[in-house]
Write a protein that holds these residues in place. Structure first.
Motif, PDB file in Angstrom:
ATOM      1  N   GLY A  27      57.564  13.025 -54.846  1.00  0.00           N
ATOM      2  CA  GLY A  27      56.943  12.102 -54.675  1.00  0.00           C
ATOM      3  C   GLY A  27      55.835  11.980 -53.389  1.00  0.00           C
ATOM      4  N   ALA A  28      54.257  11.202 -54.279  1.00  0.00           N
ATOM      5  CA  ALA A  28      53.588  10.799 -53.030  1.00  0.00           C
ATOM      6  C   ALA A  28      53.045   8.848 -53.628  1.00  0.00           C
ATOM      7  CB  ALA A  28      52.395  11.730 -53.973  1.00  0.00           C
ATOM      8  N   ALA A  29      52.719   8.785 -52.448  1.00  0.00           N
ATOM      9  CA  ALA A  29      52.132   7.212 -52.446  1.00  0.00           C
ATOM     10  C   ALA A  29      50.264   7.589 -51.437  1.00  0.00           C
ATOM     11  CB  ALA A  29      53.092   6.377 -52.167  1.00  0.00           C
ATOM     12  N   LEU A  30      49.144   7.195 -52.621  1.00  0.00           N
ATOM     13  CA  LEU A  30      48.344   6.738 -51.255  1.00  0.00           C
ATOM     14  C   LEU A  30      47.523   5.634 -51.330  1.00  0.00           C
ATOM     15  CD1 LEU A  30      45.853   6.066 -53.371  1.00  0.00           C
ATOM     16  CD2 LEU A  30      46.167   8.813 -54.597  1.00  0.00           C
ATOM     17  N   CYS A  41      54.451  10.861 -59.143  1.00  0.00           N
ATOM     18  CA  CYS A  41      55.730  12.158 -59.707  1.00  0.00           C
ATOM     19  C   CYS A  41      55.218  13.379 -59.559  1.00  0.00           C
ATOM     20  CB  CYS A  41      56.855  11.504 -59.525  1.00  0.00           C
ATOM     21  SG  CYS A  41      56.889  11.009 -61.471  1.00  0.00           S
ATOM     22  N   ASN A  42      56.010  14.462 -59.682  1.00  0.00           N
ATOM     23  CA  ASN A  42      55.501  15.598 -60.066  1.00  0.00           C
ATOM     24  C   ASN A  42      56.252  15.730 -61.561  1.00  0.00           C
ATOM     25  OD1 ASN A  42      58.052  15.801 -59.126  1.00  0.00           O
ATOM     26  ND2 ASN A  42      57.730  17.968 -59.121  1.00  0.00           N
ATOM     27  N   ILE A  43      54.830  16.096 -62.544  1.00  0.00           N
ATOM     28  CA  ILE A  43      55.494  16.055 -64.387  1.00  0.00           C
ATOM     29  C   ILE A  43      55.413  17.681 -65.062  1.00  0.00           C
ATOM     30  CG2 ILE A  43      55.260  14.611 -66.562  1.00  0.00           C
ATOM     31  CD1 ILE A  43      54.043  12.982 -64.910  1.00  0.00           C
ATOM     32  N   GLU A  44      56.405  17.669 -65.342  1.00  0.00           N
ATOM     33  CA  GLU A  44      56.504  19.755 -65.581  1.00  0.00           C
ATOM     34  C   GLU A  44      57.047  19.363 -66.620  1.00  0.00           C
ATOM     35  OE1 GLU A  44      59.610  20.786 -63.882  1.00  0.00           O
ATOM     36  OE2 GLU A  44      59.646  20.970 -61.685  1.00  0.00           O
ATOM     37  N   CYS A  53      51.561  18.092 -60.005  1.00  0.00           N
ATOM     38  CA  CYS A  53      52.277  17.659 -59.070  1.00  0.00           C
ATOM     39  C   CYS A  53      52.022  16.413 -58.943  1.00  0.00           C
ATOM     40  CB  CYS A  53      51.497  18.924 -57.673  1.00  0.00           C
ATOM     41  SG  CYS A  53      51.614  20.289 -57.565  1.00  0.00           S
ATOM     42  N   ALA A  54      52.988  15.829 -57.894  1.00  0.00           N
ATOM     43  CA  ALA A  54      53.002  14.172 -57.199  1.00  0.00           C
ATOM     44  C   ALA A  54      51.359  14.092 -56.948  1.00  0.00           C
ATOM     45  CB  ALA A  54      54.109  14.238 -56.244  1.00  0.00           C
ATOM     46  N   GLU A  55      50.675  14.782 -55.945  1.00  0.00           N
ATOM     47  CA  GLU A  55      49.559  14.289 -55.462  1.00  0.00           C
ATOM     48  C   GLU A  55      48.690  13.746 -56.109  1.00  0.00           C
ATOM     49  OE1 GLU A  55      51.519  16.851 -55.235  1.00  0.00           O
ATOM     50  OE2 GLU A  55      51.326  18.254 -52.989  1.00  0.00           O
ATOM     51  N   ARG A  56      48.444  15.177 -57.265  1.00  0.00           N
ATOM     52  CA  ARG A  56      47.451  14.867 -58.565  1.00  0.00           C
ATOM     53  C   ARG A  56      47.628  13.783 -59.330  1.00  0.00           C
ATOM     54  NH1 ARG A  56      47.682  20.137 -61.436  1.00  0.00           N
ATOM     55  NH2 ARG A  56      49.276  20.843 -59.982  1.00  0.00           N
ATOM     56  N   THR A  57      49.001  13.421 -59.911  1.00  0.00           N
ATOM     57  CA  THR A  57      49.469  12.081 -60.593  1.00  0.00           C
ATOM     58  C   THR A  57      48.979  10.647 -60.112  1.00  0.00           C
ATOM     59  OG1 THR A  57      51.560  13.303 -61.323  1.00  0.00           O
ATOM     60  CG2 THR A  57      51.239  11.249 -61.680  1.00  0.00           C
ATOM     61  N   ALA A  58      49.480  10.830 -58.625  1.00  0.00           N
ATOM     62  CA  ALA A  58      48.839  10.032 -58.062  1.00  0.00           C
ATOM     63  C   ALA A  58      47.234   9.802 -57.956  1.00  0.00           C
ATOM     64  CB  ALA A  58      49.404   9.209 -56.005  1.00  0.00           C
ATOM     65  N   ILE A  59      47.142  10.744 -57.560  1.00  0.00           N
ATOM     66  CA  ILE A  59      45.016  10.523 -57.675  1.00  0.00           C
ATOM     67  C   ILE A  59      44.529  10.577 -58.767  1.00  0.00           C
ATOM     68  CG2 ILE A  59      43.318  12.319 -56.762  1.00  0.00           C
ATOM     69  CD1 ILE A  59      44.697  13.668 -54.656  1.00  0.00           C
ATOM     70  N   PHE A  60      44.760  10.873 -59.756  1.00  0.00           N
ATOM     71  CA  PHE A  60      44.700  10.856 -60.960  1.00  0.00           C
ATOM     72  C   PHE A  60      44.971   8.884 -61.652  1.00  0.00           C
ATOM     73  CE2 PHE A  60      44.914  15.743 -62.366  1.00  0.00           C
ATOM     74  CZ  PHE A  60      43.143  15.729 -61.558  1.00  0.00           C
ATOM     75  N   LYS A  61      46.045   9.169 -61.596  1.00  0.00           N
ATOM     76  CA  LYS A  61      45.997   6.862 -61.572  1.00  0.00           C
ATOM     77  C   LYS A  61      45.357   6.468 -60.824  1.00  0.00           C
ATOM     78  CE  LYS A  61      50.418   5.665 -61.733  1.00  0.00           C
ATOM     79  NZ  LYS A  61      51.646   5.085 -61.185  1.00  0.00           N
ATOM     80  N   ALA A  62      44.940   7.200 -59.454  1.00  0.00           N
ATOM     81  CA  ALA A  62      44.394   6.030 -58.214  1.00  0.00           C
ATOM     82  C   ALA A  62      42.317   5.765 -59.270  1.00  0.00           C
ATOM     83  CB  ALA A  62      43.739   5.956 -57.393  1.00  0.00           C
ATOM     84  N   VAL A  63      42.156   7.023 -59.341  1.00  0.00           N
ATOM     85  CA  VAL A  63      41.078   7.640 -59.856  1.00  0.00           C
ATOM     86  C   VAL A  63      41.056   6.807 -61.520  1.00  0.00           C
ATOM     87  CG1 VAL A  63      38.883   9.269 -61.251  1.00  0.00           C
ATOM     88  CG2 VAL A  63      40.493   9.647 -58.850  1.00  0.00           C
TER      89      VAL A  63
END
Ligand SMILES: O=c1ccn([C@H]2C[C@H](O)[C@@H](CO)O2)c(=O)[nH]1
Ligand SMILES: [Zn+2]
Length: 131
Positions: A27-30, A41-44, A53-63
């Motif tokens: 999980g990631a939170a930013l 979260c990570n999505i396989e 990966c979870a980090e990229r999911t959170a970042i792409f949501k923000a962007v």
């Protein structure tokens, strides 16, 4: 306090991980510069290389919501020590963070490491370097 809250949010986000292959939930939170919170979260995928990966999911949501500057990001997995982001995520974090961005790496046991992009990806490629 901000660190603890972000780690808790990342643990919440981790519950949504889609991980039928590895069974390894992340999980990631930013927080952005405007104090907006984004979770990931990570999505396989059956085609393993398509995993996000979870980090990229959170970042792409923000962007994709127009937020380009990460003030702090927490990542949590069930690892022996704090989880460390993969190389692809380090480069994506580098694109949207500053040298002051707080990168919080944690696990479920309560181990927490606070770091920076310069430590995770020294000499990273940045559009600021283009001439
Ligand atoms: O920082 C990390 C490390 C790994 N993973 C994911 C990718 C894959 O789904 C699973 C196992 O590598 O964990 C993340 O989401 N973030
Ligand atoms: Zn990654």
């Amino acid at each position: 306090m901000e660190t603890k809250r972000l780690v808790e949010k990342a643990i919440e986000a981790r519950q949504k991980a889609y991980v039928p292959y590895s069974k390894f939930q992340v999980g990631a939170a930013l927080l952005t510069e405007n104090d907006s919170l984004f979770l990931g979260c990570n999505i396989e995928n059956a085609s393993f290389g398509m995993t996000n990966c979870a980090e990229r999911t959170a970042i792409f949501k923000a962007v994709s919501e127009g937020e380009h500057t990460i003030k702090a990001i927490a990542v949590v997995g069930d690892t022996a020590g704090p989880i460390f982001p993969c190389g692809a995520c380090r480069q994506v974090i580098a694109e949207f963070c500053s040298t002051d961005t707080k990168i919080i790496l944690a696990n479920l046991k309560g181990d927490i490491k606070e770091t920076t992009i310069s430590e995770l990806l020294p000499g990273f490629f940045s559009s600021k370097d283009l001439v």
